[in-house]
Scaffold this motif. Structure first.
Motif, mmCIF file in Angstrom:
data_model
loop_
_atom_site.group_PDB
_atom_site.id
_atom_site.type_symbol
_atom_site.label_atom_id
_atom_site.label_comp_id
_atom_site.label_asym_id
_atom_site.label_seq_id
_atom_site.Cartn_x
_atom_site.Cartn_y
_atom_site.Cartn_z
ATOM 1 N N UNK A 153 0.826 -0.813 -0.298
ATOM 2 C CA UNK A 153 0.001 0.016 0.198
ATOM 3 C C UNK A 153 0.593 1.050 -0.452
ATOM 4 N N UNK A 154 1.781 1.156 1.187
ATOM 5 C CA UNK A 154 2.313 1.869 1.177
ATOM 6 C C UNK A 154 3.544 3.198 -0.187
ATOM 7 N N UNK A 155 3.536 1.554 -1.070
ATOM 8 C CA UNK A 155 4.346 1.505 -2.620
ATOM 9 C C UNK A 155 3.558 2.764 -3.587
ATOM 10 N N UNK A 156 2.311 2.092 -3.100
ATOM 11 C CA UNK A 156 1.110 2.695 -4.146
ATOM 12 C C UNK A 156 0.995 3.475 -4.143
ATOM 13 N N UNK A 157 1.035 4.112 -3.213
ATOM 14 C CA UNK A 157 0.646 5.494 -2.580
ATOM 15 C C UNK A 157 2.071 6.428 -2.647
ATOM 16 N N UNK A 158 3.750 5.609 -3.031
ATOM 17 C CA UNK A 158 4.850 6.385 -2.740
ATOM 18 C C UNK A 158 5.147 7.520 -1.618
ATOM 19 N N UNK A 159 4.575 6.787 -0.275
ATOM 20 C CA UNK A 159 5.332 7.166 0.897
ATOM 21 C C UNK A 159 6.476 6.316 1.153
ATOM 22 N N UNK A 160 7.130 7.487 1.345
ATOM 23 C CA UNK A 160 8.639 6.609 1.815
ATOM 24 C C UNK A 160 9.103 6.922 3.202
ATOM 25 N N UNK A 161 8.525 7.786 3.294
ATOM 26 C CA UNK A 161 9.218 7.793 5.207
ATOM 27 C C UNK A 161 8.022 7.243 5.810
ATOM 28 N N UNK A 162 8.853 6.396 6.391
ATOM 29 C CA UNK A 162 7.423 5.441 7.595
ATOM 30 C C UNK A 162 7.507 6.276 9.573
ATOM 31 N N UNK A 163 6.972 6.466 9.895
ATOM 32 C CA UNK A 163 7.347 6.331 11.826
ATOM 33 C C UNK A 163 6.383 4.305 12.127
ATOM 34 N N UNK A 164 6.947 3.810 13.104
ATOM 35 C CA UNK A 164 6.110 3.601 13.669
ATOM 36 C C UNK A 164 6.206 3.602 15.197
ATOM 37 N N UNK A 165 5.602 2.541 15.864
ATOM 38 C CA UNK A 165 5.946 3.307 17.484
ATOM 39 C C UNK A 165 6.440 2.566 18.315
ATOM 40 N N UNK A 166 6.836 1.142 18.005
ATOM 41 C CA UNK A 166 7.535 0.190 18.682
ATOM 42 C C UNK A 166 8.582 0.162 17.534
ATOM 43 N N UNK A 167 9.000 -2.230 18.148
ATOM 44 C CA UNK A 167 10.196 -2.051 17.102
ATOM 45 C C UNK A 167 9.614 -3.758 16.632
ATOM 46 N N UNK A 168 8.517 -3.576 16.014
ATOM 47 C CA UNK A 168 7.664 -4.819 16.568
ATOM 48 C C UNK A 168 8.628 -5.307 15.239
ATOM 49 N N UNK A 169 9.858 -7.132 15.411
ATOM 50 C CA UNK A 169 9.836 -7.722 14.490
ATOM 51 C C UNK A 169 8.689 -8.109 13.293
ATOM 52 N N UNK A 170 7.769 -8.281 12.963
ATOM 53 C CA UNK A 170 6.809 -8.900 12.042
ATOM 54 C C UNK A 170 6.903 -7.032 11.298
ATOM 55 N N UNK A 171 7.252 -6.225 11.347
ATOM 56 C CA UNK A 171 7.300 -4.608 10.978
ATOM 57 C C UNK A 171 8.489 -5.104 9.674
ATOM 58 N N UNK A 172 9.239 -4.817 11.006
ATOM 59 C CA UNK A 172 10.881 -4.555 10.852
ATOM 60 C C UNK A 172 11.046 -5.720 9.654
ATOM 61 N N UNK A 173 10.607 -7.023 9.598
ATOM 62 C CA UNK A 173 10.997 -7.875 8.335
ATOM 63 C C UNK A 173 10.871 -7.760 7.124
ATOM 64 N N UNK A 174 9.065 -7.611 7.507
ATOM 65 C CA UNK A 174 8.031 -7.032 6.485
ATOM 66 C C UNK A 174 8.517 -5.345 5.203
ATOM 67 N N UNK A 175 9.295 -4.873 5.705
ATOM 68 C CA UNK A 175 10.123 -3.569 4.813
ATOM 69 C C UNK A 175 11.785 -3.711 4.506
ATOM 70 N N UNK A 176 11.805 -4.795 4.734
ATOM 71 C CA UNK A 176 12.996 -5.640 4.090
ATOM 72 C C UNK A 176 12.848 -5.253 2.174
ATOM 73 N N UNK A 177 13.899 -4.740 2.747
ATOM 74 C CA UNK A 177 14.538 -4.488 0.597
ATOM 75 C C UNK A 177 13.449 -3.762 0.404
ATOM 76 N N UNK A 178 11.926 -2.941 0.671
ATOM 77 C CA UNK A 178 10.847 -1.727 0.316
ATOM 78 C C UNK A 178 12.056 -1.087 -0.263
ATOM 79 N N UNK A 179 13.205 -0.380 0.448
ATOM 80 C CA UNK A 179 13.398 0.685 -0.060
ATOM 81 C C UNK A 179 12.858 1.722 0.733
ATOM 82 N N UNK A 180 11.762 1.358 2.060
ATOM 83 C CA UNK A 180 11.092 2.672 2.396
ATOM 84 C C UNK A 180 11.641 2.677 3.846
ATOM 85 N N UNK A 181 11.980 3.615 3.860
ATOM 86 C CA UNK A 181 12.560 4.714 5.198
ATOM 87 C C UNK A 181 11.902 4.262 6.606
ATOM 88 N N UNK A 182 12.744 3.845 7.986
ATOM 89 C CA UNK A 182 11.806 3.865 8.575
ATOM 90 C C UNK A 182 12.231 4.023 9.582
#
Length: 392
Positions: A47-76
């Motif tokens: 979804x973020x790639x489709x919306x072309x949103x590169x900068x993302x903030x999360x409120x913890x460091x959940x490993x499921x999210x960090x793993x999903x973002x691997x290789x995405x180029x999104x900046x977290x």
């Protein structure tokens, strides 16, 4: 030859060129997950790639999210929740372990560019937590240095408007008594490591709690007379710019004239309680559409025109498990099924893009630990908040 001379000058003077910067561009988004019905992190990346949103903030460091973002180029930017701040402040070894396990181990495949240490800590009701913040910030930063990632991971903490006093006109803003004693050493450290002042600013809340004193058009970036600040001889045509310049005025007063202000949360609820009449889909769309246009202009505020405004929008999804006022559950640009809450013209994202997500089974949802305490919007409210001061 000029480049060679420049490089020689840089290295001969010992100038530190590499400075961690967590925000590239001007538009980012907060990916909150206090819900039991939102898409999996993998589908969020789509979804973020489709919306072309590169900068993302999360409120913890959940490993499921960090793993999903691997290789995405999104900046977290990941968050160290408030519940860990005291521990990280008192124990440098625990801070090192936390950074190693939640940041270093995911680099470089997951592009983690920042760590937000706590959220809205100063100006809150927990004095011991506030006292611990600086120690936690220093220990987390020292951990990044030990792990040799301090040049790519920026350290920050976000503040509510509750840290301010005397905010009208914007040029009169100062840090609240009591807060200033803890704020100044924190700002000194952030100045040393070239981190910005991060502010959560909500014109929606300002209007909600003072509808008789604030023109809704002023809050929504709509045509209005605005306000005139006689002290600075500056005119403001929207509330967000005035809120930001109030923060700059407080920083100037504290001796940090060159520090940049970045908006880490701002948004408008599309639904709310009876006491929140401004929370409508129409107003939310207007605010976000106009804010997106404002950020695209890549310009600063009246007081600081050279600092290009950057903002993380709150939030990606409506979150059905958030406590508090009714509006808390309806800040999302997208609904839980991935469909658009209201169209604000994302390039590359059409209704079909969102609809494709809504047809996917979400049985593989991995919510992780849904920690809410660090970013309650209610904590952005304070008696001397800018709300009371930005009269029209």
């Amino acid at each position: 030859m000029r480049i060679l001379r420049f490089l020689f000058l840089v290295f001969s003077l010992g100038i530190n060129v590499l400075v961690a910067t967590a925000f590239t561009g001007t538009y980012g988004i907060n990916y909150g997950r206090i819900a039991d019905n939102i898409p999996s992190p993998e589908k969020v990346v789509t979804l973020l790639k489709a919306a072309k949103i590169k900068n993302v903030r999360i409120f913890d460091a959940d490993h499921s999210v960090l793993t999903a973002f691997k290789g995405s180029g999104l900046e977290l930017v990941v968050g160290l929740p408030n519940e860990y701040v005291k521990e990280m402040s008192s124990n440098a070894d625990h801070a090192l372990t936390w950074v190693k396990d939640n940041v270093k181990s995911f680099l470089p495949e997951t592009k983690i560019v920042g760590i937000a240490v706590g959220n809205e800590v100063l100006g809150g009701g927990d004095y011991d937590l506030a006292v611990a913040l600086l120690g936690a910030v220093k220990n987390i930063h020292n951990a990044t240095k030990t792990l040799h990632i301090d040049k790519i991971v920026q350290i920050s903490t976000a503040h509510s408007q509750g840290v301010f006093a005397n905010s009208y006109p914007p040029s009169s803003c100062i840090f609240k008594e009591g807060v200033d004693q803890l704020m100044k050493p924190l700002l000194e450290f952030f100045s040393e490591i070239h981190s910005p002042f991060c502010l959560n600013a909500y014109p929606f809340l300002a209007y909600t709690y003072n509808p008789g004193k604030i023109d809704i058009n002023y809050a929504l970036f709509q045509p209005t007379e605005g306000i005139y600040d006689e002290k600075s001889n500056l005119h403001y045509d929207n509330l967000l710019d005035a809120q930001i310049d109030a923060a700059y005025a407080a920083l100037d007063d504290a001796g940090f004239k060159k520090m940049e202000v970045i908006i880490t949360e701002t948004g408008w609820a599309s639904h709310g309680d009876q006491s929140e009449p401004g929370a409508t889909s129409s107003n939310a769309r207007t605010y976000h559409y106009n804010l997106k246009k404002r950020l695209a202009k890549r310009k600063g505020t009246p007081l600081k025109p050279k600092f290009v405004l950057k903002a993380y929008i709150f939030a990606l999804f409506n979150e059905n498990s958030k406590p508090g006022a009714g509006s808390e559950k309806y800040y999302g640009l997208f609904k839980a099924d991935g469909s658009i809450s209201y169209d604000i013209g994302f390039s590359g994202l059409k209704s079909s893009s969102a609809s494709s997500l809504s047809r996917v089974s979400f049985k593989d949802f991995r919510g992780g630990r849904m920690w809410a305490g660090s970013y309650s919007l209610l904590s952005a409210i304070s008696a001397p908040i800018l709300i009371l001061l930005l009269r029209i």
